[in-house]
Structures are given as structure tokens and as C-alpha cells.
Design a protein around this motif. Structure first.
Motif, PDB file in Angstrom:
ATOM      1  N   LYS A 231      -4.212 -13.840   1.478  1.00 54.25           N
ATOM      2  CA  LYS A 231      -5.382 -14.289   2.437  1.00 54.25           C
ATOM      3  C   LYS A 231      -6.327 -15.289   1.691  1.00 54.25           C
ATOM      4  CE  LYS A 231      -7.301 -10.472   3.764  1.00 54.25           C
ATOM      5  NZ  LYS A 231      -8.119  -9.325   4.517  1.00 54.25           N
TER       6      LYS A 231
ATOM      7  N   VAL B  44       0.910  -0.427   5.401  1.00 59.00           N
ATOM      8  CA  VAL B  44       0.282  -0.634   4.132  1.00 59.00           C
ATOM      9  C   VAL B  44      -0.196  -1.856   3.969  1.00 59.00           C
ATOM     10  CG1 VAL B  44       1.886   1.100   3.078  1.00 59.00           C
ATOM     11  CG2 VAL B  44       2.683  -0.867   3.338  1.00 59.00           C
ATOM     12  N   THR B  45      -0.167  -2.713   4.958  1.00 61.94           N
ATOM     13  CA  THR B  45      -0.758  -4.229   4.502  1.00 61.94           C
ATOM     14  C   THR B  45      -2.231  -4.316   4.545  1.00 61.94           C
ATOM     15  OG1 THR B  45       1.219  -4.994   5.736  1.00 61.94           O
ATOM     16  CG2 THR B  45      -0.541  -6.608   5.488  1.00 61.94           C
ATOM     17  N   LEU B  46      -2.712  -3.518   5.494  1.00 65.59           N
ATOM     18  CA  LEU B  46      -4.214  -3.426   5.639  1.00 65.59           C
ATOM     19  C   LEU B  46      -4.939  -2.342   4.521  1.00 65.59           C
ATOM     20  CD1 LEU B  46      -4.390  -3.747   9.383  1.00 65.59           C
ATOM     21  CD2 LEU B  46      -5.120  -5.671   7.957  1.00 65.59           C
ATOM     22  N   ASN B  47      -6.046  -2.650   3.951  1.00 65.08           N
ATOM     23  CA  ASN B  47      -6.532  -1.868   3.278  1.00 65.08           C
ATOM     24  C   ASN B  47      -7.312  -0.422   3.918  1.00 65.08           C
ATOM     25  OD1 ASN B  47      -8.493  -0.608   1.246  1.00 65.08           O
ATOM     26  ND2 ASN B  47      -8.597  -2.664   0.090  1.00 65.08           N
ATOM     27  N   PRO B  48      -6.827   0.670   3.465  1.00 65.77           N
ATOM     28  CA  PRO B  48      -7.091   1.711   4.326  1.00 65.77           C
ATOM     29  C   PRO B  48      -8.604   2.342   4.099  1.00 65.77           C
ATOM     30  CG  PRO B  48      -6.015   2.408   2.181  1.00 65.77           C
ATOM     31  CD  PRO B  48      -5.969   0.991   2.439  1.00 65.77           C
TER      32      PRO B  48
ATOM     33  N   MET C  16     -10.824   8.190   5.976  1.00 67.08           N
ATOM     34  CA  MET C  16      -9.635   8.901   6.413  1.00 67.08           C
ATOM     35  C   MET C  16     -10.082  10.443   6.586  1.00 67.08           C
ATOM     36  SD  MET C  16      -6.083   7.482   5.541  1.00 67.08           S
ATOM     37  CE  MET C  16      -6.796   6.434   4.307  1.00 67.08           C
TER      38      MET C  16
ATOM     39  N   ASP D  97       0.844  -3.104  -1.505  1.00 68.12           N
ATOM     40  CA  ASP D  97       0.834  -4.160  -0.372  1.00 68.12           C
ATOM     41  C   ASP D  97      -0.492  -4.701   0.136  1.00 68.12           C
ATOM     42  OD1 ASP D  97       3.665  -4.513  -0.445  1.00 68.12           O
ATOM     43  OD2 ASP D  97       3.765  -4.185   1.617  1.00 68.12           O
ATOM     44  N   TYR D  98      -1.448  -3.936   0.188  1.00 67.68           N
ATOM     45  CA  TYR D  98      -2.648  -4.160   0.807  1.00 67.68           C
ATOM     46  C   TYR D  98      -3.390  -5.215  -0.375  1.00 67.68           C
ATOM     47  CZ  TYR D  98      -4.705   0.011  -1.459  1.00 67.68           C
ATOM     48  OH  TYR D  98      -5.021   1.029  -2.170  1.00 67.68           O
TER      49      TYR D  98
ATOM     50  N   HIS E 199     -10.934  -4.746  -3.074  1.00 65.76           N
ATOM     51  CA  HIS E 199      -9.636  -4.127  -2.399  1.00 65.76           C
ATOM     52  C   HIS E 199      -8.978  -3.043  -3.431  1.00 65.76           C
ATOM     53  CE1 HIS E 199      -9.149  -6.570   1.421  1.00 65.76           C
ATOM     54  NE2 HIS E 199      -9.828  -7.173   0.581  1.00 65.76           N
TER      55      HIS E 199
ATOM     56  N   VAL F  63      -2.855  -7.956  11.938  1.00 64.52           N
ATOM     57  CA  VAL F  63      -2.416  -8.866  10.929  1.00 64.52           C
ATOM     58  C   VAL F  63      -2.032 -10.301  11.388  1.00 64.52           C
ATOM     59  CG1 VAL F  63      -0.396  -9.015   9.106  1.00 64.52           C
ATOM     60  CG2 VAL F  63      -1.463  -6.814   9.434  1.00 64.52           C
TER      61      VAL F  63
ATOM     62  N   PHE G 147      -1.690  -8.465   0.033  1.00 68.55           N
ATOM     63  CA  PHE G 147      -2.007  -9.185   1.277  1.00 68.55           C
ATOM     64  C   PHE G 147      -3.296  -9.853   1.166  1.00 68.55           C
ATOM     65  CE2 PHE G 147      -3.428  -9.180   5.631  1.00 68.55           C
ATOM     66  CZ  PHE G 147      -2.764 -10.114   6.314  1.00 68.55           C
TER      67      PHE G 147
ATOM     68  N   GLN H 134     -12.111  -6.842   6.929  1.00 68.77           N
ATOM     69  CA  GLN H 134     -10.910  -7.463   6.430  1.00 68.77           C
ATOM     70  C   GLN H 134     -10.578  -8.872   7.326  1.00 68.77           C
ATOM     71  OE1 GLN H 134      -7.399  -4.981   5.204  1.00 68.77           O
ATOM     72  NE2 GLN H 134      -8.790  -3.117   6.100  1.00 68.77           N
TER      73      GLN H 134
ATOM     74  N   LEU I 193     -11.024  -0.191   4.334  1.00 74.13           N
ATOM     75  CA  LEU I 193     -12.092  -1.350   4.752  1.00 74.13           C
ATOM     76  C   LEU I 193     -11.961  -1.188   6.269  1.00 74.13           C
ATOM     77  CD1 LEU I 193     -11.764  -3.902   2.067  1.00 74.13           C
ATOM     78  CD2 LEU I 193     -13.513  -2.376   2.213  1.00 74.13           C
TER      79      LEU I 193
END
Lengths: 328, 320
Positions: A229, B101-105, A320, A221-222, A240, B164, A225, B112, B107
Motif C-alpha cells: 500500500k 490474511v491480507t487485512l490486519n486483524p 477478536m 500477508d497483512y 502493523h 481489499v 499488503f 487500514q 486494525l
């Protein structure tokens, strides 16, 4: 400060690992045959042999021998090579630059081929070129390294005569005593075949890994997205998607470096490369026990250091994962 | 001329080597500037397909097989890659379903946001950062400055969806397509986020296409509703009219199934059966196997959308 805490922790862990390696390394010495046979000639009588054994401490109980070994080892003395009659650690470190440069060459080939090829196969998954790469990688996985090596020696070294097939060629000694083959054309040309051979072990696996991870990332999904954008295709793919494929690749890559070091023994033997692996095999043939044990310990140390570096890199690219001691 | 006009849109996916199945089977839609439209339907009705098809973002192997998406008179489906990228995230933004899950983990939030601005504007890093912080404040994110350097995993689901939304608003778009923006959130957060979207759309005069399966939410936020079933629009009209006097039996069924429409202690209403998968659509009206009013005509012909409803035996609306 976090880095310091991390390093102290890892150093403690490394000591435990090294201790275990030293026990294992040392305990195989009894199973390698009689070092006296190599040390002395046929004419030496059994009584003299026995006296020599006593003198070398080979008749002492295992624990006594081990304690003596460990005591010396922490002072940097891993015993004296029976064959070279020099400290084993010195003999090995003399050969370290050759092995290091071979691994470096292999990693260079391996990174510069597997990353573009993996990304290409993920983006153009149905093109004829990616089909060829994917099929080739299956073949590559299945061929044992000594076969690749011998084939390359035959083709490029013997039949075509393009590249030298054994030895290290001309080397230049750097001020701090490091022999490098990178500075002469002869040295580099000697490096090519062994590096390709060594990198061929992991190359197919990595192309497949990078392709699979990249495909997965492109479907997330990212990434969708990011496209929504209005970002450029380049940014979507490399900033990405690809950054996320790096995480598993670095993890597996770190583990694979160990395999790479193990395979230097084979590669160096086939190409008569004067490195640690070649030396190790000679030491085994000569039952040069101190040298064998020293090799095991040095390689163990390299392992530990490399894995620590990989873990550290991992914390840099994966937000993370935090170094222990850091907040959050 | 309407701002956005979707005409006879078809989206197809390959089945086997030659065959194709259609996820959208000819959808029409019109949207004026600043108008808010709700697109309602069950999972698999093709709502998200519609959202992605408008921006020509259908992922392979799917494709838009027919139709036009006219935005200010130009067909978005015919634009070059470069030109459509200039529209995506700039004049038409999207809000996705699951903020986890929409945002890139890997960055930061700031990266973003700023990359979105930089893709569409000539703007310095400092100005971009300032604008991003301003937008974060607009969506009521506490300590916006420090959030710029945070990674998505350091934020809660509600905060992430606010980010978002802030990204969607960054470039002052004319239209926001929100694909179930509250479905993945806690119930307590859902209302907050929904009223935030509504408020921002009103304040900035942004048109909204709100995709959801929740008729209750649509009723509060939108001015018009479009009901989708199995890749087709089955009913369309002003929100109030559809909520109070639905004409398609499916819409009526959906409304009856809302808990607030059932009496206390009563069993909740259920539409019998389930929506057929696009690979096994029945002949005629796709809804007829579940419809109590179905007759022979319904089983053989697909009812056209006439007067806001696609049904041969529509219920009596409020007007008639």
C-alpha cells in the motif's frame, strides 16, 4: 455495562480462587513446626504450654479452626502475628509499598529493555549486535537469580562501590501512609540493583519471545499488503507488525508477573530489601504461622487482581476477544 | 512507449552459502494504459514472483538479480525507498490472494483504508473517511459507513476481498496487479468478485495484470494472455488467439485439461508428470520431460520466445 458484567464475573471467579488458596494456606500451618517454641521461652512448663495451646485454639479440630479463621478472614482479620504481636495483615501491608516499588522498578527496566531489544533483533536479525543479544539471552536464561544478585552485589556494591547493595535507602511517606523510595535519589539508587536482578529473570525470555513474534508478524500477508500500500517503514513495523506481537506478549507477561512476585522473596533476601518477600522468609524462620498464611493470601489476591487486569487489557488490544456480555 | 515494460527480469534465491536458484529466469512483459493482461501458470511457475518483483517487494532472502521494470520510462527497481513507496498503493495497487490474511486483524477497516490515502495524499481525516465510504459503496458493500469501524474478522471472505479491492482503487491507480484474487473464495462468490474487478477496471480505465491458474477466468476478463512455466514465459498473445489456437504444447495441454473442453462422460485430460521445482530444472526446455513433441534439440537448448511462443516444435496456430 460490559465492563461491569465482566468485573462481576471475575469477582465471582476470584472468590472461588481465594477460597481454595485459603484452604491450602491454612492447612500448611500444622506442618510448619510448633509455634509455641517461638512464642514462649524455654522455662515454660509443658502444662502451661498446653494451656496456652488451648487458649490459642491450636487443639481444636482442623475444620473448627478453619471455620474460625475464615470467619475472621472475611472481616479482614487474618490473625495476629506471633512475633510482632500485631494483626498480620497490617504487618504485611506495611511492607507492601517496598515490594510494589521493587516490582514496578523491575517491570520498568524489563519493558524498556526487552521491547526495543526484541524488535531490534527481529529487524536486524543478522547484525552482530543482535547476535550478541541473542547469545547473551541464552546465557541469561541459564543463570539462576541468586547468582546474578550476588554477582551484582559484589561488582557494583563492593568492588566498584557505585551503588548501595542493601536496604531501601531514604524514603518519603506520602499523605496516605505509603512509603516511597522514588522521590529521593538515595531511594532510587537503592532500587537499581534489586530491580535489575528481578527483571533479569524474565528479560532474556521476553527478548526472545518478542523477537520471534515480531519475525512472524513481519512475514505475514497483512504486513506485505501494508508495504504494497506504500506505507512508511515505521508504520509497517510498529502499527502493523508490532501491534500483533503485543497479543502473545501481554498473555505471557501476565502469567510472568506471578513469577516475578515469587522471585521477590529471593531478591529481597539477597538485597535485604524490607519488603513482603523478606518478611515472609523471616516469618518462616520464626514459624510465625499467621503471618505466613496472611502472606499467602495477600499474594494470592495480588495474583487474581493482576490477572484480571491483564485479561482486561487483552480485550482492549485484541478486537477478536470481547468481554463477556458484549454483543458479537 | 508502453506504460509498463518488464525487461529480462530475473529473481534469485540463495541456495546454501554461495549458490543461487532462479525463480524467474528472464521474463519480458509489456502493458499499455488500460490494458488487461492475464498471467497463467501452475503453482510455482513464478507468477506471484513476477507480481511482487514489479513493485520491488520480493522478500529477503530473495532478490531481483537482473532486469528492469520500466514504468512510464523510469526503472522501478532503481528508485529510492521513498520514491518506490510513492508508487506502491498509489499508482500501482495490488490485490492479494487470500482476503482472510491480507487485512490486519487488529486494525479497523477504516484505519487500514485511511492510512493508505494519508500515505499518498494531503487529505483531512474527514475527507479521507468520506472518500473511503464512497469507495466501499462502489464495491457494493452494504452499510458502508458502519463497516468503517468494523474489524476484518467481522466480515465474510467475499466482503473482505471487496474491501481489499476498495483499498486498491482508493488512490485511482493506473495499474492493479491482482494475484489470484478469487482463489481463496467460495465458488459462488468468485464470479461476483471477478466481474466486479472487471467492471471497475473498465469504468476507471485501469490496467490490470491478473495472475491466476484458471484459464477460464482469464478468457473472460483479459485482452492478452501470458503463459508461464518454470520461471519463463512460454507463450504470449491475444486472449482469443491463445484460447482458440494455442501453439505451445503446454498451453494446449492446459486448455485440454479444462472440464468444459472434455466431452460428457469422458475422462478429464491430464498433462503427464508435474512441473519441476526450480531447484531441479532439466536441461533445455523445462517442459520437455512432459512434452509429446520433444526432440533432441529440446533437451539441450532453451527455446527462445519467438513470435509469441517459446517452442522448437510449436503446434500449428489458427493462422498457419
Amino acid at each position: 455495562m460490559h465492563i461491569l458484567a465482566f468485573l462481576i464475573r471475575r469477582a465471582a471467579q476470584a472468590m472461588v480462587v481465594m477460597f481454595v488458596i485459603s484452604i491450602i494456606g491454612f492447612s500448611i500451618q500444622d506442618n510448619l513446626g510448633d509455634p509455641l517454641r517461638e512464642l514462649v521461652g524455654q522455662s515454660v512448663s509443658e502444662a502451661e504450654r498446653e494451656a496456652l495451646r488451648d487458649e490459642l485454639g491450636l487443639n481444636d479440630p482442623f475444620l473448627v479452626q478453619y471455620a474460625r479463621f475464615l470467619g475472621n478472614a472475611v472481616q479482614g482479620d487474618l490473625g495476629t502475628s506471633y512475633f510482632f504481636k500485631r494483626p498480620a495483615i497490617e504487618v504485611i501491608l506495611d511492607k507492601f509499598p517496598a515490594t510494589f516499588e521493587l516490582v514496578l522498578g523491575a517491570v520498568f527496566i524489563f519493558v524498556s529493555v526487552s521491547i526495543p531489544a526484541g524488535i531490534y533483533c527481529a529487524i536486524h536479525r543478522d547484525s552482530w549486535l543482535s547476535r550478541i543479544i541473542m547469545t547473551g539471552s541464552i546465557v541469561g536464561i541459564s543463570i539462576p537469580v541468586f547468582l546474578t544478585a550476588i554477582f551484582m552485589v559484589w561488582l557494583f556494591g563492593v568492588e566498584l562501590g557505585w551503588l548501595p547493595a542493601f536496604g531501601r535507602g531514604d524514603t518519603v511517606t506520602l499523605p496516605w501512609g505509603w512509603d516511597t523510595g522514588f522521590l529521593t535519589w538515595d531511594g532510587i539508587s537503592h532500587l537499581i540493583l534489586p530491580s535489575i536482578t528481578l527483571s533479569s529473570i524474565m528479560l532474556p525470555l521476553f527478548i526472545r519471545l518478542i523477537r520471534a513474534e515480531m519475525l512472524e508478524a513481519m512475514g505475514t500477508d497483512y504486513v506485505r499488503f501494508a508495504r504494497a500500500k506504500g506505507l512508511s517503514t515505521w508504520r509497517v513495523r510498529y502499527v502493523h507488525a508490532f501491534r500483533n506481537t503485543l497479543l502473545p506478549v501481554v498473555t505471557v507477561g501476565g502469567l510472568m508477573i506471578g513469577t516475578l512476585i515469587a522471585y521477590t522473596i529471593l531478591t529481597e533476601t539477597v538485597f535485604q530489601w524490607p519488603g513482603m518477600g523478606f518478611l515472609f522468609l523471616e516469618a518462616v524462620n520464626r514459624v510465625d504461622t499467621p503471618l505466613i498464611i496472611a502472606y499467602i493470601i495477600v499474594v494470592g489476591l495480588i495474583f487474581v487482581v493482576v490477572n484480571t487486569i491483564v485479561d482486561f487489557i487483552y480485550t482492549l488490544i485484541n478486537p477478536m476477544v470481547k468481554l463477556p456480555g458484549a454483543k458479537g | 512507449m508502453a506504460m509498463l515494460e518488464v525487461q529480462d527480469l530475473h529473481v534469485a534465491f540463495p541456495r546454501g552459502k554461495r549458490d543461487e536458484v532462479e525463480a524467474l529466469r528472464g521474463v519480458n512483459l509489456q502493458l499499455e494504459k488500460g490494458e488487461r493482461l492475464g498471467v497463467v501458470g501452475e503453482s510455482g511457475a513464478g507468477k506471484s514472483m513476477l507480481a511482487f518483483a514489479i513493485l520491488n517487494l520480493i522478500a529477503a532472502p530473495g532478490r531481483v538479480s537482473q532486469g528492469r521494470v520500466m514504468f512510464h520510462g523510469q526503472d522501478l527497481l532503481k528508485l529510492s525507498d521513498r520514491k518506490i513507496r510513492g508508487i506502491r498503493g498509489n499508482r500501482i495497487s495490488m490485490i492479494f490472494q487470500d482476503p482472510m490474511v491480507t487485512l490486519n486483524p487488529v486494525l479497523t477497516i477504516g484505519t487500514q483504508m485511511i492510512e493508505t490515502l494519508k500515505a499518498h495524499r494531503r487529505i483531512s481525516d474527514r475527507d479521507a473517511r468520506k472518500l473511503c465510504i464512497e469507495r466501499l459503496k462502489q464495491v457494493a458493500i452494504p452499510s458502508a459507513e458502519s463497516r468503517m469501524d468494523a474489524y476484518p474478522h467481522e466480515l465474510s471472505g467475499g466482503l473482505r476481498q471487496r474491501v481489499v479491492i476498495a483499498i486498491a482503487l482508493l488512490t485511482d491507480p493506473e495499474l492493479i496487479i491482482a494475484d489470484e484474487p478469487t482463489t481463496a473464495l467460495d465458488v459462488t462468490i468468485q464470479a461476483e468478485i471477478m466481474s466486479l474487478i472487471l467492471k471497475l477496471c473498465r469504468e476507471n480505465d485501469v490496467a490490470l495484470i491478473l495472475i491466476t491458474h484458471d484459464l477460464g477466468v482469464v478468457a473472460e476478463v483479459t485482452e492478452r494472455i501470458m503463459i508461464m512455466y518454470a520461471g519463463l514465459c512460454v507463450e504470449e498473445g491475444p486472449t482469443k488467439q491463445i484460447i482458440t489456437a494455442p501453439r505451445h504444447p503446454y498451453t494446449s495441454g492446459l486448455l485440454k485439461a479444462l472440464p468444459q473442453n472434455a466431452g460428457r462422460g469422458q475422462r478429464l485430460y491430464q498433462i503427464p508428470g508435474s512441473m519441476p521445482p526450480i531447484t531441479a530444472l532439466p536441461r533445455g526446455c523445462a517442459y520437455h520431460p512432459r512434452c509429446e513433441f520433444a526432440d533432441n534439440g529440446c533437451r539441450t537448448r532453451i527455446p527462445p520466445l519467438q513470435g509469441g511462443v517459446a517452442c522448437f516444435n510449436p503446434l500449428k496456430g489458427a493462422s498457419s
